[in-house]
Motif scaffolding. Structure first.
Motif, PDB file in Angstrom:
ATOM      1  N   MET A   1      -6.227  18.948 -26.272  1.00 42.41           N
ATOM      2  CA  MET A   1      -5.395  17.738 -26.221  1.00 42.41           C
ATOM      3  C   MET A   1      -5.303  17.240 -24.781  1.00 42.41           C
ATOM      4  SD  MET A   1      -1.431  17.248 -27.449  1.00 42.41           S
ATOM      5  CE  MET A   1      -0.788  15.620 -27.829  1.00 42.41           C
ATOM      6  N   LYS A   2      -5.541  15.954 -24.561  1.00 40.54           N
ATOM      7  CA  LYS A   2      -5.429  15.365 -23.240  1.00 40.54           C
ATOM      8  C   LYS A   2      -3.952  15.058 -22.943  1.00 40.54           C
ATOM      9  CE  LYS A   2      -9.784  14.659 -21.810  1.00 40.54           C
ATOM     10  NZ  LYS A   2     -10.309  14.895 -20.458  1.00 40.54           N
ATOM     11  N   THR A   3      -3.469  15.563 -21.817  1.00 40.38           N
ATOM     12  CA  THR A   3      -2.077  15.313 -21.452  1.00 40.38           C
ATOM     13  C   THR A   3      -1.985  15.031 -19.959  1.00 40.38           C
ATOM     14  OG1 THR A   3      -1.618  17.647 -21.006  1.00 40.38           O
ATOM     15  CG2 THR A   3      -1.211  16.857 -23.243  1.00 40.38           C
ATOM     16  N   GLY A   4      -1.009  14.211 -19.578  1.00 35.72           N
ATOM     17  CA  GLY A   4      -0.817  13.970 -18.154  1.00 35.72           C
ATOM     18  C   GLY A   4       0.074  12.782 -17.877  1.00 35.72           C
ATOM     19  N   PHE A   5       0.366  12.614 -16.595  1.00 35.25           N
ATOM     20  CA  PHE A   5       1.236  11.541 -16.140  1.00 35.25           C
ATOM     21  C   PHE A   5       0.390  10.399 -15.580  1.00 35.25           C
ATOM     22  CE2 PHE A   5       3.890  15.217 -16.324  1.00 35.25           C
ATOM     23  CZ  PHE A   5       5.166  14.753 -16.628  1.00 35.25           C
ATOM     24  N   VAL A   6       0.589   9.212 -16.123  1.00 34.54           N
ATOM     25  CA  VAL A   6      -0.133   8.023 -15.698  1.00 34.54           C
ATOM     26  C   VAL A   6       0.899   7.037 -15.172  1.00 34.54           C
ATOM     27  CG1 VAL A   6      -1.643   6.131 -16.399  1.00 34.54           C
ATOM     28  CG2 VAL A   6      -1.959   8.415 -17.389  1.00 34.54           C
ATOM     29  N   ASN A   7       0.896   6.817 -13.877  1.00 36.43           N
ATOM     30  CA  ASN A   7       1.935   6.016 -13.237  1.00 36.43           C
ATOM     31  C   ASN A   7       1.387   4.679 -12.750  1.00 36.43           C
ATOM     32  OD1 ASN A   7       3.426   8.309 -13.730  1.00 36.43           O
ATOM     33  ND2 ASN A   7       3.322   9.054 -11.632  1.00 36.43           N
ATOM     34  N   ILE A   8       2.189   3.636 -12.937  1.00 35.88           N
ATOM     35  CA  ILE A   8       1.759   2.259 -12.664  1.00 35.88           C
ATOM     36  C   ILE A   8       2.362   1.783 -11.345  1.00 35.88           C
ATOM     37  CG2 ILE A   8       1.641  -0.082 -13.585  1.00 35.88           C
ATOM     38  CD1 ILE A   8       2.316   1.137 -16.365  1.00 35.88           C
ATOM     39  N   PHE A   9       1.500   1.298 -10.453  1.00 35.83           N
ATOM     40  CA  PHE A   9       1.941   0.818  -9.143  1.00 35.83           C
ATOM     41  C   PHE A   9       1.406  -0.593  -8.906  1.00 35.83           C
ATOM     42  CE2 PHE A   9       1.269   5.415  -8.900  1.00 35.83           C
ATOM     43  CZ  PHE A   9       2.514   5.862  -8.491  1.00 35.83           C
ATOM     44  N   GLY A  10       2.108  -1.343  -8.088  1.00 32.57           N
ATOM     45  CA  GLY A  10       1.627  -2.681  -7.753  1.00 32.57           C
ATOM     46  C   GLY A  10       2.690  -3.508  -7.068  1.00 32.57           C
ATOM     47  N   ARG A  11       2.316  -4.712  -6.694  1.00 33.66           N
ATOM     48  CA  ARG A  11       3.250  -5.634  -6.065  1.00 33.66           C
ATOM     49  C   ARG A  11       4.245  -6.169  -7.095  1.00 33.66           C
ATOM     50  NH1 ARG A  11       0.164 -10.270  -3.016  1.00 33.66           N
ATOM     51  NH2 ARG A  11       2.272 -10.622  -2.234  1.00 33.66           N
ATOM     52  N   THR A  58       7.106   1.504 -12.317  1.00 26.89           N
ATOM     53  CA  THR A  58       7.793   1.700 -11.041  1.00 26.89           C
ATOM     54  C   THR A  58       8.157   0.347 -10.431  1.00 26.89           C
ATOM     55  OG1 THR A  58       5.717   1.705  -9.771  1.00 26.89           O
ATOM     56  CG2 THR A  58       6.527   3.835 -10.584  1.00 26.89           C
ATOM     57  N   PRO A  59       9.139   0.316  -9.536  1.00 30.47           N
ATOM     58  CA  PRO A  59       9.484  -0.938  -8.859  1.00 30.47           C
ATOM     59  C   PRO A  59       8.299  -1.492  -8.066  1.00 30.47           C
ATOM     60  CG  PRO A  59      11.213   0.700  -8.544  1.00 30.47           C
ATOM     61  CD  PRO A  59      10.050   1.412  -9.159  1.00 30.47           C
ATOM     62  N   GLY A  60       8.252  -2.809  -7.934  1.00 27.64           N
ATOM     63  CA  GLY A  60       7.210  -3.432  -7.131  1.00 27.64           C
ATOM     64  C   GLY A  60       7.273  -2.957  -5.690  1.00 27.64           C
ATOM     65  N   ILE A  61       6.118  -2.675  -5.109  1.00 26.56           N
ATOM     66  CA  ILE A  61       6.065  -2.096  -3.770  1.00 26.56           C
ATOM     67  C   ILE A  61       6.308  -3.174  -2.719  1.00 26.56           C
ATOM     68  CG2 ILE A  61       4.638  -0.847  -2.118  1.00 26.56           C
ATOM     69  CD1 ILE A  61       3.135   0.308  -4.548  1.00 26.56           C
ATOM     70  N   ILE A  62       7.319  -2.943  -1.899  1.00 25.10           N
ATOM     71  CA  ILE A  62       7.696  -3.885  -0.836  1.00 25.10           C
ATOM     72  C   ILE A  62       8.112  -3.099   0.405  1.00 25.10           C
ATOM     73  CG2 ILE A  62       8.478  -5.748  -2.349  1.00 25.10           C
ATOM     74  CD1 ILE A  62      11.334  -4.694  -1.895  1.00 25.10           C
ATOM     75  N   GLU A  63       8.308  -3.801   1.507  1.00 21.94           N
ATOM     76  CA  GLU A  63       8.895  -3.208   2.712  1.00 21.94           C
ATOM     77  C   GLU A  63      10.405  -3.265   2.530  1.00 21.94           C
ATOM     78  OE1 GLU A  63       8.870  -1.226   6.214  1.00 21.94           O
ATOM     79  OE2 GLU A  63       7.045  -1.940   5.188  1.00 21.94           O
ATOM     80  N   PRO A  64      11.080  -2.098   2.420  1.00 22.84           N
ATOM     81  CA  PRO A  64      12.525  -2.110   2.153  1.00 22.84           C
ATOM     82  C   PRO A  64      13.327  -2.764   3.265  1.00 22.84           C
ATOM     83  CG  PRO A  64      11.775   0.109   2.714  1.00 22.84           C
ATOM     84  CD  PRO A  64      10.545  -0.734   2.537  1.00 22.84           C
ATOM     85  N   LYS A  65      14.277  -3.623   2.873  1.00 22.77           N
ATOM     86  CA  LYS A  65      15.092  -4.344   3.843  1.00 22.77           C
ATOM     87  C   LYS A  65      16.565  -3.953   3.768  1.00 22.77           C
ATOM     88  CE  LYS A  65      12.024  -8.367   3.961  1.00 22.77           C
ATOM     89  NZ  LYS A  65      11.884  -9.833   3.727  1.00 22.77           N
ATOM     90  N   TRP A  96      -5.823 -10.666  -2.922  1.00 28.36           N
ATOM     91  CA  TRP A  96      -6.392  -9.335  -3.147  1.00 28.36           C
ATOM     92  C   TRP A  96      -6.299  -8.464  -1.910  1.00 28.36           C
ATOM     93  CZ3 TRP A  96     -11.548 -11.828  -5.171  1.00 28.36           C
ATOM     94  CH2 TRP A  96     -11.272 -12.560  -6.346  1.00 28.36           C
ATOM     95  N   GLU A  97      -6.429  -9.055  -0.741  1.00 31.35           N
ATOM     96  CA  GLU A  97      -6.370  -8.284   0.493  1.00 31.35           C
ATOM     97  C   GLU A  97      -4.993  -7.637   0.671  1.00 31.35           C
ATOM     98  OE1 GLU A  97      -8.488  -7.283   2.540  1.00 31.35           O
ATOM     99  OE2 GLU A  97     -10.266  -8.559   2.283  1.00 31.35           O
ATOM    100  N   GLU A  98      -3.941  -8.377   0.315  1.00 30.96           N
ATOM    101  CA  GLU A  98      -2.592  -7.823   0.429  1.00 30.96           C
ATOM    102  C   GLU A  98      -2.408  -6.667  -0.542  1.00 30.96           C
ATOM    103  OE1 GLU A  98       0.401 -10.797   0.065  1.00 30.96           O
ATOM    104  OE2 GLU A  98      -0.284 -11.945   1.806  1.00 30.96           O
ATOM    105  N   SER A  99      -2.890  -6.826  -1.765  1.00 37.16           N
ATOM    106  CA  SER A  99      -2.805  -5.739  -2.739  1.00 37.16           C
ATOM    107  C   SER A  99      -3.618  -4.535  -2.281  1.00 37.16           C
ATOM    108  CB  SER A  99      -3.303  -6.218  -4.108  1.00 37.16           C
ATOM    109  OG  SER A  99      -2.440  -7.208  -4.640  1.00 37.16           O
ATOM    110  N   ASN A 100      -4.781  -4.801  -1.755  1.00 36.10           N
ATOM    111  CA  ASN A 100      -5.628  -3.724  -1.247  1.00 36.10           C
ATOM    112  C   ASN A 100      -4.926  -2.957  -0.135  1.00 36.10           C
ATOM    113  OD1 ASN A 100      -8.210  -2.261  -0.694  1.00 36.10           O
ATOM    114  ND2 ASN A 100      -8.127  -3.432   1.199  1.00 36.10           N
ATOM    115  N   GLY A 101      -4.240  -3.680   0.757  1.00 38.73           N
ATOM    116  CA  GLY A 101      -3.501  -3.028   1.829  1.00 38.73           C
ATOM    117  C   GLY A 101      -2.428  -2.092   1.299  1.00 38.73           C
TER     118      GLY A 101
END
Length: 279
Positions: A1-11, A58-65, A96-101
């Motif tokens: 059986m295939k098992t594991g954690f798949v986590n979603i990240f992005g802007r 997960t929350p969108g990735i930002i620079e915390p303020k 795309w460049e910002e996402s890539n960064g």
């Protein structure tokens, strides 16, 4: 059986929550046109005969303020630490460049798949350019193109993900779809309706607290309050109905789809009170 954690990240607003809901066939994460709607890590469990995939929005990735941002980025960090596979979602029409960064800054130690979303809003040549751009990056194992809002072929979507997951025993019982309590989903639904119906009246930093929740047979009654920052406002709401419960059910089984209406929210009465500490 295939098992594991798949986590979603992005802007922010890349479509992470919409993707999670599409994969689960349930509204597990609230969706709003406002950025940073998701504040917590929302873990859901997709189980079939030959696999169990534990998905995390997960929350969108930002620079915390400020403090709220810092807490949200801590949720992202936690998701990075236990991922078996990372889904890096990007809006095909964004920079795309910002996402890539952002993706490179994650310094992922696990296989990652770039999910190019919202392809229904872009011409074919732009989609091909996006695929070529991300497939040239070292962190990218493969790419998937989708329109999460229009629907997903789950079997085809999961195929490259399952190929990267290890064999093992399931982490959860087969009838569980989340490890979060009912009150969490109730509070999130209230918050979603606040954003939708009271965008001018209520601060965006609104947090919903469920003070009391009672289940009676197949219906639930809740009495909640939300605290707003930076103002010192609290509102009591007594007319919301339970949308999700923790009764074990298969994800394809029909559930109660009752939601808060404009009338429910318009009945809210505000009164001055000290805000929640830390908000």
């Amino acid at each position: 059986m295939k098992t594991g954690f798949v986590n979603i990240f992005g802007r922010p607003n890349a479509g992470k929550s919409t993707l999670l809901n599409a994969l689960m066939g349930e509204k597990m994460a609230i969706v709003s046109a406002k950025v940073q709607t998701t504040r917590h890590r929302i873990k859901t469990i997709l189980t079939e005969k030959d696999y169990q995939v534990v998905l995390s929005d997960t929350p969108g990735i930002i620079e915390p303020k400020y403090k709220l941002h810092e807490k949200m980025m801590q949720a992202v960090k936690g998701a990075l630490e236990d991922a078996d596979v990372a889904l890096l979602i990007v809006d095909v029409n964004e920079n795309w460049e910002e996402s890539n960064g952002i993706f490179e800054a994650l310094r992922l130690k696990v296989p990652s798949i770039v999910v190019i979303n919202k392809i229904d809003r872009a011409p074919e040549d732009k989609i091909k350019e996006a695929v070529a751009f991300f497939e040239s990056k070292k962190y990218c194992k493969s790419t998937i193109t989708i329109s999460a809002a229009s629907g997903i072929n789950i079997k085809r979507f999961l195929k490259p993900i399952l190929a990267l997951l290890p064999e093992g025993e399931p982490y959860y019982a087969g009838d569980e779809i989340t490890d979060l309590p009912t009150k969490f989903f109730v509070s999130e639904l209230v918050r979603e309706k606040i954003y939708e119906l009271l965008s001018d009246e209520i601060p965006y930093q609104t947090t919903v607290l469920i003070r009391e929740f009672k289940e009676e047979n197949d219906t639930g009654k809740d009495r909640g309050g939300y605290h707003c920052a930076p103002g010192n406002t609290e509102s009591d709401h007594t007319r919301g109905k339970r949308k999700y419960d923790q009764t074990p059910r298969h994800r394809s089984q029909k559930r109660d789809r009752s939601v808060l209406t404009a009338k429910d929210i318009s009945g809210v009465v505000c009164k001055s009170k000290t805000k929640v500490a830390g908000e």
